[in-house]
Motif scaffolding. Structure first.
Motif, PDB file in Angstrom:
ATOM      1  N   UNK A   1       3.946   6.477  10.671  1.00 20.19           N
ATOM      2  CA  UNK A   1       2.512   6.283  10.463  1.00 20.19           C
ATOM      3  C   UNK A   1       2.034   4.976  11.091  1.00 20.19           C
ATOM      4  N   UNK A   2       2.799   3.899  10.894  1.00 17.02           N
ATOM      5  CA  UNK A   2       2.426   2.596  11.451  1.00 17.02           C
ATOM      6  C   UNK A   2       2.357   2.677  12.975  1.00 17.02           C
ATOM      7  N   UNK A   3       3.315   3.373  13.575  1.00 18.69           N
ATOM      8  CA  UNK A   3       3.328   3.515  15.025  1.00 18.69           C
ATOM      9  C   UNK A   3       2.171   4.376  15.508  1.00 18.69           C
ATOM     10  N   UNK A   4       1.870   5.461  14.790  1.00 17.92           N
ATOM     11  CA  UNK A   4       0.819   6.363  15.242  1.00 17.92           C
ATOM     12  C   UNK A   4      -0.547   5.681  15.247  1.00 17.92           C
ATOM     13  N   UNK A   5      -0.820   4.881  14.243  1.00 13.87           N
ATOM     14  CA  UNK A   5      -2.096   4.154  14.219  1.00 13.87           C
ATOM     15  C   UNK A   5      -2.231   3.308  15.478  1.00 13.87           C
ATOM     16  N   UNK A   6      -1.158   2.645  15.850  1.00 13.59           N
ATOM     17  CA  UNK A   6      -1.200   1.816  17.057  1.00 13.59           C
ATOM     18  C   UNK A   6      -1.265   2.657  18.325  1.00 13.59           C
ATOM     19  N   UNK A   7      -0.383   3.629  18.463  1.00 15.39           N
ATOM     20  CA  UNK A   7      -0.279   4.383  19.713  1.00 15.39           C
ATOM     21  C   UNK A   7      -1.507   5.252  19.966  1.00 15.39           C
TER      22      UNK A   7
ATOM     23  N   UNK B   1       3.584   5.584   2.254  1.00 12.23           N
ATOM     24  CA  UNK B   1       3.647   4.128   2.340  1.00 12.23           C
ATOM     25  C   UNK B   1       3.018   3.728   3.652  1.00 12.23           C
ATOM     26  N   UNK B   2       2.145   2.725   3.611  1.00 11.34           N
ATOM     27  CA  UNK B   2       1.416   2.315   4.811  1.00 11.34           C
ATOM     28  C   UNK B   2       2.345   1.831   5.914  1.00 11.34           C
TER      29      UNK B   2
ATOM     30  N   UNK C   1       0.852  -1.195   0.000  1.00  9.04           N
ATOM     31  CA  UNK C   1       0.000   0.000   0.000  1.00  9.04           C
ATOM     32  C   UNK C   1       0.884   1.240   0.000  1.00  9.04           C
ATOM     33  N   UNK C   2       0.966   1.891  -1.135  1.00 12.25           N
ATOM     34  CA  UNK C   2       1.781   3.094  -1.274  1.00 12.25           C
ATOM     35  C   UNK C   2       1.256   3.898  -2.448  1.00 12.25           C
ATOM     36  N   UNK C   3       1.764   5.110  -2.571  1.00 10.40           N
ATOM     37  CA  UNK C   3       1.314   5.952  -3.674  1.00 10.40           C
ATOM     38  C   UNK C   3       1.707   7.399  -3.444  1.00 10.40           C
ATOM     39  N   UNK C   4       0.980   8.285  -4.106  1.00 11.08           N
ATOM     40  CA  UNK C   4       1.192   9.725  -3.999  1.00 11.08           C
ATOM     41  C   UNK C   4      -0.145  10.361  -3.674  1.00 11.08           C
TER      42      UNK C   4
END
Length: 277
Positions: A104-110, A98-99, A87-90
């Protein structure tokens, strides 16, 4: 990757599977999609508009598996990482995303930890500082199940709140996806298979309630960024709803208080034969 899973005695075991978590599910998605990378990824790759009920069910199943699935928890964490790898793009402003971007990955969790604290503040007994510290340490353990980079997780509770305030002030934005999520919550899409005539009168009331609770439980700085208003009268109403939930929820039978995966895992943990099965 060896990670410690959850079981009886942990705070997540007691709270993560409760139905009342749904009261902050909408606000969690709003906050998460205000991160530009998350907002862009959700807009381009999520089915939250075309299949909102299916997406909700898949999300709840995944979240419960992290906590109540034993060794299936780390496997689910790995599955999610693999699912998001492509999952990536502009985005609409020309920014690459990028997912699996570490921030970003950490923020979704935290951000889920912050929502757990707010949930208890409005709809339960607020956590003491020591309880928050314990819950945050468990959230770091959950982050390892989800393969969140260790460098992206603040070391302690004090560091977390500084991190969260900085993210709200300097990284989150009034992303179109976050505003669209708010609109979707207010419209309260019809569940599949239910006739429109039966859902319409109920759905309108449900949508307004979802929107009310979502806006009311957002941090004030987030509301300001999104251009949302919130009055003292609305705050009093929300507090009244919260007090009722705080009284009723703990008194419900376990089957009505917990979602199915959590309910069956909790029952199994009290019965060694059932657990082995």
């Amino acid at each position: 990757m060896d990670v410690e899973t959850f079981g009886p005695g942990s705070m997540h075991w007691e709270t993560a599977g409760e139905y009342r978590n749904l009261l902050v599910a909408g606000s969690a998605l709003v906050i998460q999609t205000m991160h530009p990378a998350v907002g862009a990824a959700v807009a381009e790759h999520s089915s939250y508009k075309t299949d909102p009920w299916g997406r909700l069910n898949r999300t709840l199943t995944s979240v419960q598996t992290w906590v109540y699935g034993g060794q299936d928890g780390p496997a689910e964490g790995l599955r999610l990482r693999e699912l998001h790898r492509t999952i990536n793009g502009v985005d609409e402003r020309g920014r690459e995303y990028h997912a699996l971007n570490g921030e970003a990955w950490a923020f979704v969790h935290l951000s889920l930890f912050e929502r757990f604290i707010v949930l208890r503040r409005y709809f339960g007994t607020p956590y003491s500082t020591s309880q928050q510290e314990r819950l945050y340490e468990e959230s770091r353990r959950l982050g390892r199940i989800l393969r969140v980079p260790e460098r992206e997780m603040p070391q302690d509770l004090k560091s977390f709140w500084a991190y969260f305030d900085d993210m709200v002030a300097n990284r989150l934005e009034a992303h179109p996806t976050a505003l669209d999520v708010l609109g979707q919550l207010r419209r309260s899409p019809k569940p599949p298979g239910l006739p429109e005539a039966l859902w319409k009168p109920f759905g309108m009331g449900t949508g307004e309630f979802n929107y009310f609770v979502t806006v009311g439980t957002l941090p004030p700085a987030v509301r300001e960024k999104l251009g949302l208003t919130w009055s003292a009268r609305e705050e009093r109403r929300l507090r009244q709803v919260g007090r009722a939930v705080a009284v009723i929820a703990p008194r419900l039978p376990e089957r009505l208080r917990y979602m199915p995966i959590a309910y069956h895992a909790r029952r199994a943990a009290r019965n060694p034969r059932r657990l082995a099965a």
